[in-house]
Design an enzyme around this catalytic site. Structure first.
Site, PDB file in Angstrom:
ATOM      1  N   TYR A   1       0.876  -1.166   0.000  1.00 28.86           N
ATOM      2  CA  TYR A   1       0.000   0.000   0.000  1.00 28.86           C
ATOM      3  C   TYR A   1       0.914   1.218   0.000  1.00 28.86           C
ATOM      4  CZ  TYR A   1      -3.414  -3.379   1.841  1.00 28.86           C
ATOM      5  OH  TYR A   1      -4.206  -4.474   2.041  1.00 28.86           O
TER       6      TYR A   1
ATOM      7  N   CYS B   1       1.441   2.818   3.568  1.00 30.74           N
ATOM      8  CA  CYS B   1       1.627   1.947   4.725  1.00 30.74           C
ATOM      9  C   CYS B   1       3.020   2.169   5.295  1.00 30.74           C
ATOM     10  CB  CYS B   1       1.443   0.490   4.308  1.00 30.74           C
ATOM     11  SG  CYS B   1       1.997  -0.704   5.525  1.00 30.74           S
TER      12      CYS B   1
ATOM     13  N   PHE C   1       4.983   0.301   7.129  1.00 31.43           N
ATOM     14  CA  PHE C   1       5.853  -0.865   6.999  1.00 31.43           C
ATOM     15  C   PHE C   1       6.261  -1.085   5.544  1.00 31.43           C
ATOM     16  CE2 PHE C   1       3.126  -1.571  10.721  1.00 31.43           C
ATOM     17  CZ  PHE C   1       4.099  -1.675  11.704  1.00 31.43           C
ATOM     18  N   CYS C   2       5.330  -0.825   4.608  1.00 30.49           N
ATOM     19  CA  CYS C   2       5.685  -0.916   3.192  1.00 30.49           C
ATOM     20  C   CYS C   2       6.695   0.167   2.814  1.00 30.49           C
ATOM     21  CB  CYS C   2       4.436  -0.783   2.323  1.00 30.49           C
ATOM     22  SG  CYS C   2       3.201  -2.065   2.592  1.00 30.49           S
TER      23      CYS C   2
END
Length: 426
Positions: free
Chosen positions: A118, A121, A123-124
């Site tokens: 995403y 996001c 973490f992304c």
């Protein structure tokens, strides 16, 4: 008798008309009971052609005119050209509509790493920042948060992102992905061997999974039915109190085969990477969705960059903003944040700046893994009101700008200078 002769003559003339295209006959007229029938004459150019005059005048009992036939150039010139044109259009349409799929297959062959993500996001963004710093070419696939169609066939039931496709492997958990790739690039060992160094361990309470629940449909009596209801509530209570099965990676912050002389620096990096995951990331959502207006603005930002259909953009803007507004309140209470969550954000950024100890980066003259992951966290809310407030109330912008310039030079695919990554959805 006259009627019989007339009927036979009609049958003969019908057969005569069907045979007229086989041979050439001279034009004759047959008169019977004051009815004139013109025998059609075959055109000299083709056995299938009739002259215009005959097409207009040939009748049988003043009705059912003879059907006109196409000229010779239609069968030998026009029709082949039309057929070839239709076939050409069909081939072009097939080429055009499969162009994107063929380009995707070519990219998959040329690129080792494919990141499923995403766009905003945290973490992304952390994994994406590391891929930029590695200098390796990679491709980004924006996942639809509603359908998850992009990862449904490759994730093996895993419903979270990021997912990284690398050398035929599907890597998950952002910190584990970064540690695996760093170990791979520093040691040169294949990823298939490195994956074994980061095993997953179940740290949840397995007792929850052993509770026997009686299915209500199999209840033979009221007593069994009540037992089924009790078992359902008991399972829900045990799941809430003890927690469900949970996988943890004990080595997820460790870089294997590190230099023993830099052991202290390695522990320092592990400390701040853990702080980013355990503390700083929980400050983002309560600040991004602090108020209803900021939640709507954030989802305008997300839907413009995410992989959504036009219909999904409309209803997700309001439904998603409302859901995240209430979730942000729960996160604020769960993590014991202040009433004004902006103060916690400023405090977290200032703590990070103090860890630099006057240096350009956390790693000194060049960024280390802690710098890269912290930069990824900041890009996840870059351009929103929370980021603008943070830049005005802290000194985070100079460090962020240096990181942006460093990654722009290292990246094999390039990043925009404003710090917000734009994507072509796959």
């Amino acid at each position: 008798q006259h009627y019989f002769i007339q009927s036979n003559l009609r049958s003969m003339m019908s057969a005569f008309r069907r045979l007229c295209h086989l041979k050439s006959f001279s034009s004759t007229e047959i008169v019977f009971n004051s009815t004139k029938v013109v025998k059609p004459t075959v055109c000299s150019l083709s056995s299938r052609c009739l002259s215009t005059k005959e097409k207009m005048n040939t009748t049988f009992n003043n009705k059912n005119p003879v059907k006109s036939r196409r000229p010779i150039y239609y069968w030998y010139i026009a029709r082949p050209i039309i057929s070839m044109g239709i076939a050409t259009l069909g081939c072009y349409a097939l080429y055009y509509y499969t162009k994107e799929a063929r380009a995707k297959e070519k990219d998959d062959e040329d690129v080792r790493f494919i990141l499923y993500q995403y766009s905003n996001c945290p973490f992304c963004s952390k994994v994406r920042s590391y891929l930029h710093s590695s200098g390796q070419p990679f491709r980004i696939v924006e996942v639809n948060p509603v359908t998850k169609a992009e990862t449904k066939e490759i994730s093996g039931g895993y419903k979270k992102v990021p997912l990284l496709s690398a050398d035929g492997l599907m890597l998950k958990e952002s910190s584990v992905i970064v540690s695996m790739l760093e170990t791979h690039f520093t040691t040169g060992r294949p990823l298939s061997e490195i994956v074994k160094l980061y095993p997953a361990v179940n740290v949840g309470n397995e007792e929850t999974n052993t509770v026997h629940v009686i299915d209500k449909t199999d209840a033979d009596s009221n007593n069994d039915y009540l037992t089924a209801i009790y078992s359902w509530f008991y399972t829900a209570y045990k799941s809430y109190k003890l927690g469900k099965e949970k996988l943890e990676y004990p080595n997820k912050y460790r870089i294997m085969e590190y230099d023993p002389d830099n052991y202290g620096e390695m522990l320092r990096i592990v400390k701040y990477r853990k702080w980013i995951d355990d503390h700083f990331v929980h400050l983002i959502s309560p600040n991004v969705y602090r108020t209803w207006s900021e939640a709507l603005e954030a989802f305008d930002f997300f839907t413009a960059r995410g992989n959504f259909t036009d219909f999904q953009r409309v209803y997700i803007r309001y439904i998603g903003a409302a859901a995240m507004y209430f979730i942000a309140g729960r996160l604020q209470r769960r993590h014991n944040l202040s009433f004004d969550v902006r103060e916690d954000l400023y405090s977290g950024l200032n703590y990070w700046l103090r860890s630099l100890k006057g240096r350009k980066f956390h790693g000194g003259d060049t960024p280390n893994l802690a710098d890269i992951e912290m930069y990824g966290m900041c890009t996840s809310f870059h351009g929103m009101p929370s980021w603008e407030d943070a830049c005005q109330n802290t000194k985070i912008l100079p460090w962020f700008t240096r990181m942006e310039e460093y990654l722009s030079e290292k990246s094999a695919v390039g990043i925009p200078t404003e710090g917000v990554v734009q994507y072509n959805h796959s």
